[in-house]
Design a protein around this motif. Structure first.
Motif, mmCIF file in Angstrom:
data_model
loop_
_atom_site.group_PDB
_atom_site.id
_atom_site.type_symbol
_atom_site.label_atom_id
_atom_site.label_comp_id
_atom_site.label_asym_id
_atom_site.label_seq_id
_atom_site.Cartn_x
_atom_site.Cartn_y
_atom_site.Cartn_z
ATOM 1 N N PRO A 645 0.804 -1.232 0.000
ATOM 2 C CA PRO A 645 0.000 0.000 0.000
ATOM 3 C C PRO A 645 0.833 1.276 0.000
ATOM 4 C CG PRO A 645 -0.881 -1.596 1.581
ATOM 5 C CD PRO A 645 0.436 -2.139 1.094
ATOM 6 N N ARG A 646 2.074 1.202 0.493
ATOM 7 C CA ARG A 646 2.909 2.401 0.524
ATOM 8 C C ARG A 646 3.336 2.840 -0.877
ATOM 9 N NH1 ARG A 646 7.324 0.592 4.887
ATOM 10 N NH2 ARG A 646 7.083 -1.307 3.635
ATOM 11 N N ASP A 647 3.199 1.948 -1.880
ATOM 12 C CA ASP A 647 3.547 2.311 -3.251
ATOM 13 C C ASP A 647 2.451 3.123 -3.934
ATOM 14 O OD1 ASP A 647 5.980 1.034 -3.104
ATOM 15 O OD2 ASP A 647 5.194 -0.889 -3.807
ATOM 16 N N ALA A 648 1.255 3.138 -3.336
ATOM 17 C CA ALA A 648 0.156 3.905 -3.925
ATOM 18 C C ALA A 648 0.512 5.383 -3.912
ATOM 19 C CB ALA A 648 -1.135 3.655 -3.156
ATOM 20 N N ASN A 654 -4.752 4.050 -5.361
ATOM 21 C CA ASN A 654 -4.546 3.463 -6.686
ATOM 22 C C ASN A 654 -3.056 3.370 -7.017
ATOM 23 O OD1 ASN A 654 -7.168 2.957 -8.170
ATOM 24 N ND2 ASN A 654 -7.530 5.044 -7.429
ATOM 25 N N VAL A 655 -2.756 2.567 -8.037
ATOM 26 C CA VAL A 655 -1.381 2.495 -8.513
ATOM 27 C C VAL A 655 -0.991 3.851 -9.079
ATOM 28 C CG1 VAL A 655 -1.509 0.028 -9.011
ATOM 29 C CG2 VAL A 655 -2.104 1.670 -10.797
ATOM 30 N N PRO A 656 0.285 4.203 -9.075
ATOM 31 C CA PRO A 656 0.702 5.540 -9.529
ATOM 32 C C PRO A 656 0.381 5.786 -10.997
ATOM 33 C CG PRO A 656 2.463 4.445 -8.302
ATOM 34 C CD PRO A 656 1.411 3.410 -8.543
ATOM 35 N N ALA A 657 0.136 7.053 -11.336
ATOM 36 C CA ALA A 657 0.001 7.442 -12.738
ATOM 37 C C ALA A 657 1.312 7.142 -13.453
ATOM 38 C CB ALA A 657 -0.340 8.928 -12.843
ATOM 39 N N GLY A 658 1.225 6.513 -14.620
ATOM 40 C CA GLY A 658 2.418 6.136 -15.365
ATOM 41 C C GLY A 658 2.810 4.678 -15.183
ATOM 42 N N THR A 659 2.013 3.901 -14.435
ATOM 43 C CA THR A 659 2.328 2.487 -14.207
ATOM 44 C C THR A 659 2.090 1.673 -15.472
ATOM 45 O OG1 THR A 659 1.767 2.626 -11.854
ATOM 46 C CG2 THR A 659 1.764 0.438 -12.857
ATOM 47 N N VAL A 660 3.105 0.914 -15.872
ATOM 48 C CA VAL A 660 3.023 0.045 -17.051
ATOM 49 C C VAL A 660 3.236 -1.401 -16.613
ATOM 50 C CG1 VAL A 660 4.117 -0.618 -19.233
ATOM 51 C CG2 VAL A 660 3.823 1.789 -18.679
ATOM 52 N N VAL A 661 2.379 -2.288 -17.103
ATOM 53 C CA VAL A 661 2.563 -3.733 -16.919
ATOM 54 C C VAL A 661 2.600 -4.355 -18.318
ATOM 55 C CG1 VAL A 661 1.563 -5.877 -16.066
ATOM 56 C CG2 VAL A 661 1.445 -3.800 -14.666
ATOM 57 N N ASP A 662 3.734 -4.964 -18.657
ATOM 58 C CA ASP A 662 3.905 -5.518 -20.002
ATOM 59 C C ASP A 662 4.399 -6.964 -19.962
ATOM 60 O OD1 ASP A 662 6.447 -5.093 -19.074
ATOM 61 O OD2 ASP A 662 7.150 -3.964 -20.819
ATOM 62 N N ARG A 663 4.103 -7.669 -18.891
ATOM 63 C CA ARG A 663 4.573 -9.042 -18.763
ATOM 64 C C ARG A 663 3.549 -9.867 -17.978
ATOM 65 N NH1 ARG A 663 9.878 -8.729 -15.135
ATOM 66 N NH2 ARG A 663 9.512 -10.975 -15.072
ATOM 67 N N ASP A 664 3.747 -11.161 -17.959
ATOM 68 C CA ASP A 664 2.967 -12.116 -17.168
ATOM 69 C C ASP A 664 1.502 -12.189 -17.598
ATOM 70 O OD1 ASP A 664 5.258 -12.754 -15.758
ATOM 71 O OD2 ASP A 664 4.850 -11.300 -14.171
ATOM 72 N N ILE A 665 0.721 -11.143 -17.343
ATOM 73 C CA ILE A 665 -0.708 -11.208 -17.649
ATOM 74 C C ILE A 665 -1.015 -10.762 -19.076
ATOM 75 C CG2 ILE A 665 -1.444 -10.935 -15.264
ATOM 76 C CD1 ILE A 665 -1.960 -7.970 -15.850
ATOM 77 N N THR A 666 0.014 -10.444 -19.843
ATOM 78 C CA THR A 666 -0.187 -10.018 -21.225
ATOM 79 C C THR A 666 -0.251 -11.231 -22.148
ATOM 80 O OG1 THR A 666 2.203 -9.687 -21.395
ATOM 81 C CG2 THR A 666 0.850 -7.756 -20.910
ATOM 82 N N SER A 667 -0.592 -10.970 -23.402
ATOM 83 C CA SER A 667 -0.834 -12.044 -24.365
ATOM 84 C C SER A 667 0.450 -12.789 -24.728
ATOM 85 C CB SER A 667 -1.455 -11.463 -25.635
ATOM 86 O OG SER A 667 -1.503 -12.427 -26.668
#
Length: 790
Positions: A645-648, A654-667
Motif C-alpha cells: 500500500p505504501r507504493d500507492a 490506486n497504482v501511480p500514474a504512469g504504471t506500465v505492466v507488459d509481462r505475465d498477464i499479457t498475451s
C-alpha cells in the motif's frame, strides 16, 4: 431435466451446455456418433414455456484438442490461440456457478438482499456479482475476475412501472388514459421484457412486443361466433373484473398470434437485466454505489470469488481444471511524467498525474475581439448584474492566461425557438466576423443544446461555449479557468504541450497522430446509424486536431459493422488537412483505434490498414508512410492493485500514474501492455489496455509506452493526465457530438423504418437516407479544422 435417458445421464457430470446447440463432454457419450441420436423427453410446464413431449437429437460434432493451447502457452506453439479452447474453459468454469446465479453476459449476479438493495430509479435496481473470463497469458491460462455491477428491472406490476416511468405522482384512476407520446415512451421501455400474469393460477410468462393503440374497451374479438370485448372475456373466463378500460393492452409474442394482455394483469418478471442506456440519474447513482477504494474493491472481488466454490465444483474437476483463488502478482514500472510546456518556455511538472497552471499563460493563446453572450433562462433567474460580473471574471482570468478578451458586442435574452433568428442577427451585425457565441443554459437544457450546436457550428461555422446557469453565480476563478481552456482550444489556441515529447526520436521527422472511434447505437435505439470519427494532429506538438465524420448503416437488429467502412476517405482528408496546416507531408502514421474487442482485431486491422495505405497511395505515387496501428481498450476487467500500500501514489490508494505492466498477464501471441496514465478521482482506476497489431515504424517498446503516456498529458479540458491518449478521447467526443444531432430524426425501434419530426429533412415513413443523416450531423467544412467538440 433433458438428460433423462440413461446413456446420457451417465455423462451428466461431464456435460456442459452453452445455452445454444453445443454440448461439451469430457468423455465420449455412449452411442453418440456422426449419426444423430434421438431421445424422447417429457418436460413439465415452465413459467416461460409450455411442457410436453419433445425429441432431442444429439450427434458428435468435433473433438477439441487442448494441447494446441498448451503449446502456445508454453511458447512452443505457433499461430493464434484456438478460440474454441478458451470457449470450453469459460463454459466449464462458469457452469456450476450459473446454476445458482443469474447470468447476464459474462457476469454472474445475485439478487440483493433487503439490506443490500440499492434502488437506481422507480423501476431499476443494482445487482452485484462477478465477472469471469478464461484468458491466455505469458504465465499460462489465467482467470480474469472482477467485481461486477449492473442494473436490473425491479419485479413489480406493470402499472407501477408505468406510474414511475411517466412520473405520475398523483397515481391513476379508473378513467385514466395515455397520450400517444406517453404510450410510445412506455412501449419503448417495456419492449422485449418478460411479464407474468396474475389472472391465472399458472403464472405463465410472455415477452412484450408492443402496446396496442386501442384501449381495453376498444379491443374485441370473436369467441364461438360471438363478439366479445377484452373486459367481457376476462370476466367470463377468469372471473376477473378489469379496472382500467382506457389503458392499452400488451401485445405479447409471438406477434402473429395477436395475444393481448391488459396492463393491469401483467407483472415484470424478476432477474431481467436493463440493457438500455441508463438515464443520467441512474448512472450517477450507480457510480456512487460502485466507486470503491482499491483495497475495498479487492476484498469484495476476493469475497465474490470465494462464493464460486471452485474447490467443490464437480464440472471443473471432471474436465481436469484447477482454479487458484489468489490474485497473481506481477511486476510493473512507473514512467516519468513529461514536463508540461506553456508560453514563454515556462513549464509545470505533473505530480501524481496533476499539475498547477497558475501563473502560466497558454502555450498559444487566442484573443477574442468580437463575441456575444446569450441567456436562455429568464431575467428573474439570470440577472443582468450577474451576467456582467461573470463577463468581467472571464476577461480577467483570460488576461491571466494570455488571452485578450473584449467586452461582449451583444448581450441578449432569448427563447429556444429564437436561435436561428438571433444567429442571423449576430452575423449581420458582425459582418460574419464573430469569434465566439457564449450561451447560458437553463438547468434542463437537453433540447436547446443540440439546436445551438447545429445552428451556430454545423451550419454557420461559429464557435460556441455553453454553460449551465448554476455556474453563473458567483463566478469562480477556477471554474472560469476551466471554461477558458475549452474556449481557447475551440477558437484555435493551444493550452499546453508535452514538452518532453519532442525528445522522442519519432518526432524528429514529421509524424501524424490519429485517433479513431466507431460508435454504435445502444440496444433499443432501433435503426439509428453507427457514427465514426477520425481525428488527426494538425501541428508538430500533436496538440491540435482536425476531425472527419462518417455514418454507417445498421439493420436495427444488434448487427453493426465494427469496421470503419470509410476509413480510407477519412484518413485521406485528414492527411490533406495536415499538409495544409503544417506545409509538409507526414513521414510516419501513428494510429490509435478505439471501440474494438479482441475477437475483431484481425479482421478490422486487415481491412483498415489496407484502406489507409490505399489512401496514402492515392495522394501521391510512391507515398507509403510506415504505420503503427494500436488498439486502445477501456472495456475490460483487468485491475491493478499495489501489493504494498505504501507504493500507492494518491489518497485513493490506486497504482501511480504512469504504471506500465507488459509481462505475465499479457498475451503470449500479441504485443500488448497495460498503462495506468491517470490519477484516481474516485473509486479504483482501470488501466487502458493497448494492443499493437501493426508496427511498420519498428518502435521500441519503451518509446511506444512513453509516447502514449505523453499523449495523455495534452488533453485540452483539464490540467491532469487522462486515462487514454488525447486523440482517442477526442474521437469519442466527436462521435458523441455527432450523435447529439440525430435528435431531429425519429427512428423506428421495431422494423427500422424512420421518419422525421417537424422541420426535419426526412421523407416520411421511408426515412432519411445515410446522406441526409451525414449532412445533418456533419460540421461546417471550416469547423472541421477546429476542435469544436472540446
Amino acid at each position: 431435466k433433458q438428460w433423462s435417458q440413461r446413456r446420457v445421464r451417465e455423462a451428466v457430470v461431464s456435460t456442459q451446455s452453452t445455452g445454444n446447440k453445443n454440448v461439451y463432454s469430457s468423455v465420449e457419450l455412449p452411442g453418440v456418433g456422426d449419426t444423430p441420436v434421438a431421445i424422447q423427453v417429457t418436460l413439465p410446464d415452465q413459467p416461460d414455456c409450455r411442457g410436453g413431449n419433445f425429441t432431442i437429437k444429439i450427434k458428435f460434432a468435433t473433438k477439441i484438442d487442448m494441447s494446441c493451447l498448451e503449446q502456445i502457452l508454453k511458447g512452443t506453439g505457433f499461430g493464434d490461440v484456438p478460440q474454441e479452447t478458451l470457449v470450453l474453459a469459460d463454459i466449464v468454469v462458469r457452469h456450476f456457478p450459473s446454476l445458482r446465479y443469474t447470468v447476464a453476459g459474462r457476469g454472474l449476479f445475485q439478487k440483493p438482499t433487503k439490506d443490500s438493495k440499492h434502488v437506481l430509479s422507480p423501476f431499476t435496481e443494482m445487482w452485484s456479482g462477478i465477472y469471469t473470463s478464461a484468458r491466455p497469458s505469458n504465465m499460462g491460462l489465467v482467470l480474469n475476475v472482477d467485481e461486477s455491477h449492473t442494473a436490473f428491472y425491479q419485479a413489480q406490476a406493470v402499472l407501477d412501472f408505468m406510474v414511475g416511468h411517466l412520473d405520475l405522482r398523483q397515481g391513476i384512476n379508473a378513467n385514466y388514459s395515455l397520450r400517444d407520446s406517453d404510450r410510445a415512451s412506455l412501449e419503448k421501455q417495456l419492449k422485449f421484457l418478460k411479464v407474468s400474469v396474475v389472472h391465472q393460477a399458472h403464472k405463465r410468462q410472455y415477452r412484450v412486443e408492443k402496446l396496442t393503440k386501442e384501449t381495453v374497451s376498444q379491443l374485441s374479438f370473436d369467441v364461438d361466433g360471438q363478439r366479445m370485448s377484452i373486459s367481457q372475456y376476462f370476466k367470463k373466463h377468469y372471473n376477473y373484473t378489469l379496472k382500467y378500460p382506457n389503458l392499452p393492452c400488451v401485445w405479447v409474442s409471438p406477434r402473429e398470434k395477436k395475444t393481448y394482455l391488459p396492463l393491469e394483469v401483467c407483472h415484470i418478471v424478476e432477474g431481467q437485466r436493463c440493457v438500455r442506456k441508463l438515464t443520467p440519474n441512474e448512472t450517477s447513482s450507480m457510480i456512487r454505489a460502485t466507486a470503491k477504494k482499491p483495497h475495498i474493491r479487492k476484498q469484495c472481488t476476493d469475497g465474490q470469488l470465494q462464493k464460486m466454490e471452485y474447490a467443490k465444483d464437480p464440472f471443473v474437476k471432471q474436465f481436469g481444471f484447477q482454479v487458484d483463488q489468489t490474485m497473481v502478482q506481477v511486476k510493473g514500472k512507473v514512467l516519468d511524467a513529461p514536463k508540461v510546456g506553456y508560453a514563454n518556455q515556462s513549464t509545470a511538472q505533473p505530480n501524481a498525474g496533476v499539475w498547477d497552471n497558475r501563473g502560466k499563460q497558454f502555450f498559444k493563446p487566442v484573443n477574442i475581439k468580437n463575441w456575444a453572450i446569450l441567456m436562455f433562462p429568464g431575467q428573474n433567474q439570470c440577472q443582468t448584474n450577474d451576467v456582467k460580473a461573470f463577463c468581467e471574471m472571464l476577461i480577467k482570468v483570460g488576461r491571466d492566461n494570455g488571452m485578450q478578451i473584449a467586452q461582449p458586442s451583444l448581450v441578449k435574452y432569448l427563447r429556444e425557438n429564437e436561435v436561428e433568428n438571433v444567429c442571423r442577427e449576430i452575423l449581420q451585425k458582425s459582418g460574419g466576423n464573430i469569434d465566439l457565441v457564449y450561451c447560458i443554459l437553463p438547468r434542463n437544457s437537453a433540447g436547446v443544446y443540440p439546436r445551438i450546436k447545429n445552428v451556430f457550428e454545423n451550419v454557420n461555422c461559429i464557435s460556441t461555449q455553453c454553460m449551465e446557469l448554476k455556474n453563473l453565480k458567483p463566478p469562480k476563478p477556477q471554474t472560469v479557468g476551466n471554461i477558458l481552456q475549452k474556449i481557447n482550444t475551440k477558437i484555435g489556441g493551444t493550452n499546453n504541450i508535452a514538452a518532453d515529447m519532442m525528445n522522442i526520436p519519432l518526432f524528429k521527422r514529421p509524424v501524424i497522430i490519429m485517433g479513431a472511434d466507431n460508435s454504435h447505437p445502444a440496444q433499443g435505439e432501433g435503426n439509428r446509424p453507427s457514427i465514426t470519427a477520425v481525428v488527426g494532429s494538425m501541428d508538430r506538438h500533436a496538440c491540435r486536431y482536425g476531425t472527419q465524420i462518417s455514418v454507417q448503416k445498421t439493420d436495427g437488429k444488434k448487427t453493426h459493422s465494427y469496421i470503419i467502412e470509410d476509413i480510407g476517405k477519412l484518413v485521406k482528408n485528414t492527411l490533406i488537412k495536415f499538409y495544409q496546416s503544417v506545409k509538409i507531408k507526414p513521414e510516419r502514421i501513428i494510429f490509435y483505434r478505439d471501440g474494438l474487442s479482441e475477437g475483431q482485431y484481425h479482421h478490422v486491422m486487415m481491412y483498415e490498414v489496407s484502406e489507409i495505405k490505399k489512401a496514402c497511395a492515392s495522394l501521391e505515387v510512391g507515398y507509403n508512410p510506415p504505420i503503427t496501428y494500436v488498439v486502445c481498450q477501456k472495456r475490460h476487467h483487468t485491475r491493478l492493485y499495489c501489493a504494498n500500500p505504501r507504493d500507492a501514489q494518491d489518497r485513493s490508494g490506486n497504482v501511480p500514474a504512469g504504471t506500465v505492466v507488459d509481462r505475465d498477464i499479457t498475451s503470449p501471441v500479441n504485443f500488448d501492455f497495460y498503462l495506468n496514465s491517470h490519477q484516481g478521482i474516485q473509486g479504483t482506476n482501470k488501466p487502458a489496455k493497448y494492443t499493437v497489431l501493426v508496427d511498420e515504424n519498428k518502435m521500441p517498446a519503451d518509446m511506444l509506452y512513453t509516447m502514449t503516456y505523453h499523449l495523455c498529458h495534452v488533453y485540452a479540458r483539464c490540467t491532469r493526465s487522462v486515462s487514454v491518449p488525447a486523440p482517442v478521447y477526442y474521437a469519442r467526443l466527436a462521435t458523441e457530438r455527432a450523435r447529439e444531432h440525430l435528435g431531429k430524426f425519429v427512428f423506428d425501434d421495431s422494423d427500422g423504418a424512420s421518419s422525421t419530426v417537424s422541420g426535419g429533412a426526412g421523407r416520411g415513413r421511408g426515412g432519411p437516407n445515410i446522406e441526409e443523416v451525414l449532412r445533418a450531423i456533419s460540421p461546417h467544412d471550416n469547423t472541421k479544422n477546429k476542435m469544436y467538440w472540446v
